[in-house]
Design a protein around this motif. Structure first.
Motif, PDB file in Angstrom:
ATOM      1  N   UNK A  34      25.678 -14.450 -33.115  1.00  0.00           N
ATOM      2  CA  UNK A  34      24.482 -14.186 -32.519  1.00  0.00           C
ATOM      3  C   UNK A  34      23.382 -15.164 -32.697  1.00  0.00           C
ATOM      4  N   UNK A  35      23.120 -15.587 -33.850  1.00  0.00           N
ATOM      5  CA  UNK A  35      22.253 -16.852 -34.080  1.00  0.00           C
ATOM      6  C   UNK A  35      22.637 -18.155 -33.496  1.00  0.00           C
ATOM      7  N   UNK A  36      23.824 -18.437 -33.682  1.00  0.00           N
ATOM      8  CA  UNK A  36      24.186 -19.549 -33.021  1.00  0.00           C
ATOM      9  C   UNK A  36      24.150 -19.610 -31.531  1.00  0.00           C
ATOM     10  N   UNK A  37      24.486 -18.348 -30.951  1.00  0.00           N
ATOM     11  CA  UNK A  37      24.454 -18.544 -29.495  1.00  0.00           C
ATOM     12  C   UNK A  37      23.011 -18.172 -28.822  1.00  0.00           C
ATOM     13  N   UNK A  38      22.124 -17.540 -29.958  1.00  0.00           N
ATOM     14  CA  UNK A  38      20.790 -17.549 -29.713  1.00  0.00           C
ATOM     15  C   UNK A  38      20.397 -16.300 -29.021  1.00  0.00           C
ATOM     16  N   UNK A  39      21.576 -15.339 -28.722  1.00  0.00           N
ATOM     17  CA  UNK A  39      21.140 -14.191 -28.179  1.00  0.00           C
ATOM     18  C   UNK A  39      22.249 -13.239 -28.595  1.00  0.00           C
ATOM     19  N   UNK A  40      22.063 -11.719 -28.149  1.00  0.00           N
ATOM     20  CA  UNK A  40      22.932 -10.752 -28.296  1.00  0.00           C
ATOM     21  C   UNK A  40      22.961  -9.610 -27.291  1.00  0.00           C
ATOM     22  N   UNK A  41      23.570  -8.565 -27.507  1.00  0.00           N
ATOM     23  CA  UNK A  41      23.513  -7.605 -26.417  1.00  0.00           C
ATOM     24  C   UNK A  41      22.561  -6.356 -27.041  1.00  0.00           C
ATOM     25  N   UNK A  42      21.513  -5.925 -26.263  1.00  0.00           N
ATOM     26  CA  UNK A  42      20.529  -4.776 -26.672  1.00  0.00           C
ATOM     27  C   UNK A  42      20.674  -3.761 -25.705  1.00  0.00           C
ATOM     28  N   UNK A  43      20.642  -2.594 -26.126  1.00  0.00           N
ATOM     29  CA  UNK A  43      20.698  -1.389 -25.444  1.00  0.00           C
ATOM     30  C   UNK A  43      19.034  -1.312 -24.567  1.00  0.00           C
ATOM     31  N   UNK A  44      19.073  -1.030 -23.463  1.00  0.00           N
ATOM     32  CA  UNK A  44      17.684  -1.259 -22.574  1.00  0.00           C
ATOM     33  C   UNK A  44      16.633  -0.253 -23.023  1.00  0.00           C
ATOM     34  N   UNK A  45      16.939   0.851 -23.524  1.00  0.00           N
ATOM     35  CA  UNK A  45      16.055   1.643 -24.131  1.00  0.00           C
ATOM     36  C   UNK A  45      15.087   1.353 -25.414  1.00  0.00           C
ATOM     37  N   UNK A  46      15.651   0.262 -26.023  1.00  0.00           N
ATOM     38  CA  UNK A  46      15.074  -0.166 -27.241  1.00  0.00           C
ATOM     39  C   UNK A  46      14.253  -1.393 -26.790  1.00  0.00           C
ATOM     40  N   UNK A  47      13.986  -1.958 -25.506  1.00  0.00           N
ATOM     41  CA  UNK A  47      13.062  -3.108 -25.455  1.00  0.00           C
ATOM     42  C   UNK A  47      11.831  -2.482 -24.798  1.00  0.00           C
ATOM     43  N   UNK A 102      16.945  -8.858 -36.195  1.00  0.00           N
ATOM     44  CA  UNK A 102      16.152  -8.531 -35.298  1.00  0.00           C
ATOM     45  C   UNK A 102      16.929  -7.615 -34.415  1.00  0.00           C
ATOM     46  N   UNK A 103      17.525  -6.509 -34.868  1.00  0.00           N
ATOM     47  CA  UNK A 103      18.294  -5.603 -34.005  1.00  0.00           C
ATOM     48  C   UNK A 103      18.020  -5.106 -32.610  1.00  0.00           C
ATOM     49  N   UNK A 104      16.537  -4.932 -32.318  1.00  0.00           N
ATOM     50  CA  UNK A 104      16.207  -4.695 -30.978  1.00  0.00           C
ATOM     51  C   UNK A 104      15.586  -5.868 -30.228  1.00  0.00           C
ATOM     52  N   UNK A 105      15.843  -6.965 -30.618  1.00  0.00           N
ATOM     53  CA  UNK A 105      15.173  -8.246 -29.950  1.00  0.00           C
ATOM     54  C   UNK A 105      13.984  -8.852 -31.016  1.00  0.00           C
ATOM     55  N   UNK A 106      13.528  -9.979 -30.707  1.00  0.00           N
ATOM     56  CA  UNK A 106      12.775 -10.879 -31.642  1.00  0.00           C
ATOM     57  C   UNK A 106      11.384 -10.043 -32.249  1.00  0.00           C
ATOM     58  N   UNK A 107      10.942  -8.940 -31.279  1.00  0.00           N
ATOM     59  CA  UNK A 107       9.947  -8.242 -31.967  1.00  0.00           C
ATOM     60  C   UNK A 107      10.133  -7.228 -32.772  1.00  0.00           C
ATOM     61  N   UNK A 108      11.638  -6.958 -33.100  1.00  0.00           N
ATOM     62  CA  UNK A 108      12.058  -6.035 -34.325  1.00  0.00           C
ATOM     63  C   UNK A 108      12.305  -6.553 -35.377  1.00  0.00           C
ATOM     64  N   UNK A 109      12.811  -5.882 -36.712  1.00  0.00           N
ATOM     65  CA  UNK A 109      12.766  -6.504 -38.070  1.00  0.00           C
ATOM     66  C   UNK A 109      13.636  -5.478 -38.619  1.00  0.00           C
ATOM     67  N   UNK A 110      14.052  -5.450 -39.870  1.00  0.00           N
ATOM     68  CA  UNK A 110      14.496  -4.697 -40.800  1.00  0.00           C
ATOM     69  C   UNK A 110      13.644  -3.603 -41.607  1.00  0.00           C
ATOM     70  N   UNK A 111      12.450  -3.673 -41.419  1.00  0.00           N
ATOM     71  CA  UNK A 111      11.603  -3.201 -42.583  1.00  0.00           C
ATOM     72  C   UNK A 111      12.046  -1.486 -42.822  1.00  0.00           C
ATOM     73  N   UNK A 112      12.619  -0.705 -41.845  1.00  0.00           N
ATOM     74  CA  UNK A 112      12.725   0.562 -41.843  1.00  0.00           C
ATOM     75  C   UNK A 112      14.108   1.005 -41.978  1.00  0.00           C
TER      76      UNK A 112
END
Length: 324
Positions: A102-115, A141-151
């Motif tokens: 996903x990092x090499x391609x620079x993108x991945x699939x995210x479910x729309x309600x998480x954006x 960054x499971x929900x996109x670049x604005x997300x993180x793993x903190x919780x």
């Protein structure tokens, strides 16, 4: 927000596939093995012997090759008590410097309600527009670049391809389970039950797994306690002491997927067809809903290409028994 430029999204129903046609920016490197047994987590011993794999029940996806029900023998093995967590995967990344696909391609699939509502326009999967191509989405960054793993450190890692999972296994000195091993483990010693805990979806009104509850794909009531992933130890363990063998995240298996190879295939320690276009994934995810994708049943199966990653796709590990 979606834009008009849509992705083909092979395998998009359950977890959309990136597909070779989307371009290749690199491959996950398979790194040397390391002495990192402490990072694998608890492995549960599964007894060898026969079990009934698959189903003949009327309510099944015939095109997926869920049947026929057949007796399969497996040798003893060990399997993860739960899927690999973000914390465990982070240890792998820190130790090796591995970059996921996903990092090499620079993108991945995210479910729309998480954006977020103000998120920039994204491409949608044509047949399943709730899946969005999000640049900057990856395991950290499971929900996109604005997300993180903190919780979510103790939630299952997602956005990992089959190749990424294999790299982790090589590092940790383990392997992916075969599809037969996965299903025997998921059944927890029960014979021909619909779910990992029995035939009743919610016995005594108790939620047993993390799936989509509400009106798919527009409203999730989180009646089971979670909108996205749940901690890997959430919900009751099955008869073998394994958590989340239904729902939460799809889990990669080692086998190539085929809809009918198994009908006349080996009945002892089967490993699937010798080649294929996609790998088996099992267990369903937090996006399964009985109105659309009832694949959190223990016999249900699906597949995806080895370079595909999504926000609902992870893995658990397996190993041969310890020889004393």
């Amino acid at each position: 927000m979606a834009n008009d430029d849509e992705l083909s999204g092979a395998g998009g129903c359950c977890a959309p596939g990136r597909g070779r046609a989307e371009g290749e920016r690199g491959k996950a490197e398979i790194l040397p093995a390391a002495d990192v047994s402490a990072g694998v987590g608890e492995l549960v011993d599964i007894p060898g012997g026969p079990f009934i794999m698959g189903t003949d029940e009327e309510y099944r996806y015939r095109g997926d090759g869920e049947g026929p029900a057949r007796e399969i023998g497996v040798r003893p093995y060990r399997i993860g008590k739960h899927s690999v967590t973000n914390r465990q995967f982070a240890a792998f990344i820190e130790d090796t410097g591995h970059r996921t696909e996903a990092e090499l391609f620079e993108w991945s699939f995210v479910f729309h309600l998480f954006l977020p509502d103000d998120f920039e326009p994204t491409r949608a999967v044509a047949a399943t527009p709730w899946w969005r191509q999000v640049y900057g989405a990856d395991w950290a960054h499971p929900a996109g670049p604005q997300s993180n793993l903190s919780e979510v450190w103790d939630h299952p890692v997602v956005h990992v391809t089959w190749n990424d999972a294999m790299a982790y296994c090589r590092w940790a000195g383990v392997r992916l389970p075969t599809e037969a091993e996965w299903e025997k483990a998921a059944r927890g010693g029960l014979a021909q039950r619909r779910f990992a805990w029995g035939d009743e979806f919610a016995p005594d009104g108790q939620a047993m797994c993390n799936i989509f509850e509400g009106r798919f794909p527009v409203e999730n009531t989180a009646a089971d306690g979670y909108v996205g992933t749940a901690p890997v130890g959430a919900f009751s363990a099955n008869g073998f002491g394994l958590h989340n063998m239904a729902g939460n995240v799809w889990e990669w298996c080692s086998d190539w997927f085929h809809s009918d190879f198994h009908i006349d295939g080996p009945r002892s320690d089967p490993t699937g067809p010798p080649s294929g276009e996609a790998k088996v994934m099992r267990g369903g995810s937090y996006l399964c809903h009985d109105s659309y994708c009832h694949r959190y049943r223990v016999a249900a199966r699906s597949s995806n290409t080895v370079d595909s990653s999504t926000g609902n796709l992870g893995f658990r590990v397996a190993a041969d028994p310890v020889v004393v």
